[in-house]
Write an enzyme that holds these catalytic residues in place. Structure first.
Site, short mmCIF file in Angstrom:
data_model
loop_
_atom_site.label_atom_id
_atom_site.label_comp_id
_atom_site.label_asym_id
_atom_site.label_seq_id
_atom_site.Cartn_x
_atom_site.Cartn_y
_atom_site.Cartn_z
N SER A 18 94.60 56.79 20.97
CA SER A 18 95.28 57.92 21.62
C SER A 18 95.11 57.85 23.14
CB SER A 18 94.70 59.23 21.09
OG SER A 18 95.18 60.31 21.84
N CYS A 131 85.38 67.92 22.42
CA CYS A 131 85.44 69.02 23.39
C CYS A 131 84.58 70.16 22.88
CB CYS A 131 86.88 69.50 23.55
SG CYS A 131 87.50 70.24 22.06
N LYS A 165 88.91 62.14 14.93
CA LYS A 165 88.53 61.13 15.92
C LYS A 165 87.08 61.41 16.34
CE LYS A 165 89.43 58.04 19.32
NZ LYS A 165 90.63 58.01 20.15
N THR A 193 85.56 57.55 23.91
CA THR A 193 84.80 56.91 25.00
C THR A 193 83.35 57.37 25.06
OG1 THR A 193 85.70 58.64 26.43
CG2 THR A 193 86.79 56.50 26.47
N GLY A 265 93.08 49.89 22.59
CA GLY A 265 93.09 50.93 23.61
C GLY A 265 93.21 50.35 25.00
N THR A 266 92.07 50.18 25.64
CA THR A 266 92.04 49.78 27.05
C THR A 266 92.78 48.47 27.30
OG1 THR A 266 89.96 50.96 27.21
CG2 THR A 266 90.42 49.38 28.95
#
Ligand code: RRO
Length: 312
Positions: A18, A131, A165, A193, A265-266
């Site tokens: 994502s 979060c 996730k 991350t 991802g990256t």
């Protein structure tokens, strides 16, 4: 290379992480060529929130040795903007769509996940639990019972597969995965991350506008592989493995560690076609896999993969 992920049939095992591939911008840049050679077998949206967000002040990125630290801060159009503007464009992609959502209480997460899951264009929902729950002050995904509360709230509201996730910034990610499974999650994905920071070399003040950020890329691959193996050993639901995957051999390692599918991802920032390349490199390493269980069946050990992990 057909793969079943929570009852959704994918034409291969490669997803995006994502927030690491802007399919709408890529479509604008590459036109229909993007759809003809789409790099992923399912597409995961950037995380959305109920209300629009501006994101963090710049700078938002720092290049670390073999990695990237980001502090993007969740800029997005909010639910209404996403449904009106982004969803119609994402629905044109030639692969199943996973929408990533985040909220600051379990009840708000359930409202948001429910509103997204009821759309026909959406195949699955991913809960980004990295979060804080503003009611408890705890990061939802750092704590098994917080995660369970979030999934329990969402479960009755979403009649589509729910992926959780996982964050690596938890004492025991496998315990969080088990709590998610126990509360009704259909899959887990990991990892998000790792907390990281960089200082401006001239001032020694934090470089990133958000102060600190999240580290991704090859720098986190060994951490990710260990967590994917630990989580895969703990849960029955499918595991979506990611963290610094840059080659087919990396992908084979994550599959051997127990992941059903993997995400890039990256590496897509460096090479937007990385998903396709990794799929191509992985194919000869994979042998035959059962399309529903993902288990290898009698084929040669994939080169670059540590098959002892499977039998351990
Ligand atoms: O937007 C971000 O800064 C961000 C998010 Br929501 C996330 O889940 N992981 C990350 O590394 N960055």
């Amino acid at each position: 290379m057909n793969v079943d992920l929570c009852g959704v049939s994918l034409s291969g095992p490669i997803l995006n992480g994502s927030g690491t591939f802007d399919a709408i911008a890529a479509r604008r840049a590459f036109g229909d060529a993007l759809l003809e050679r789409f790099p992923f077998d399912a597409f995961v949206s950037k995380t959305i929130t109920r209300e629009p967000r501006q994101g963090n002040p710049p700078p938002r990125l720092w290049e670390a040795p073999a990695g990237l630290i980001n502090s993007i801060g969740l800029p997005n159009k909010g639910l209404d903007g996403f449904l009106a503007h982004d969803l119609p464009e994402l629905a044109e992609l030639p692969v199943p769509l996973v929408v990533s959502v985040m909220a600051y209480t379990p009840a708000d997460l359930a409202d948001l996940a429910g509103a997204v899951a009821e759309r026909d264009e959406v195949a699955m929902v991913e809960l980004n639990v990295s979060c804080p729950n503003v009611e408890s002050g705890l990061v939802m995904g750092a704590d098994p019972s917080e995660t369970a509360r979030a999934v329990e709230a969402v479960r009755p509201r979403a009649d589509k597969p729910v992926i959780v996730k996982l964050t690596p910034n938890a004492t025991d990610p496998a315990a969080v995965a088990a709590a998610a499974e126990g509360a009704g999650a259909d899959a887990v994905s990991l990892l998000n991350t790792l907390k990281g920071m960089a200082l401006d070399p001239r001032t020694r003040e934090p470089w990133l506008g958000g102060g600190s950020g999240g580290l991704s890329g090859p720098a986190v691959r060994a951490v990710a592989l260990e967590q994917v193996a630990a989580v895969s050993a703990r849960v029955e639901i499918p595991v979506i493995g990611m963290g610094g995957i840059a080659t087919g051999a990396d992908a084979a390692d994550f599959l051997a560690a127990g992941a059903r599918v993997i995400a890039v991802g990256t590496e897509s920032f460096r090479d937007p076609a990385a998903g396709q390349r990794i799929r191509r490199e992985l194919s000869p390493l994979q042998g035959h896999r059962h399309p529903e269980t993902g288990e290898p069946s009698g084929a040669a050990t994939p080169e670059g993969a540590n098959s002892t992990l499977r039998s351990a």
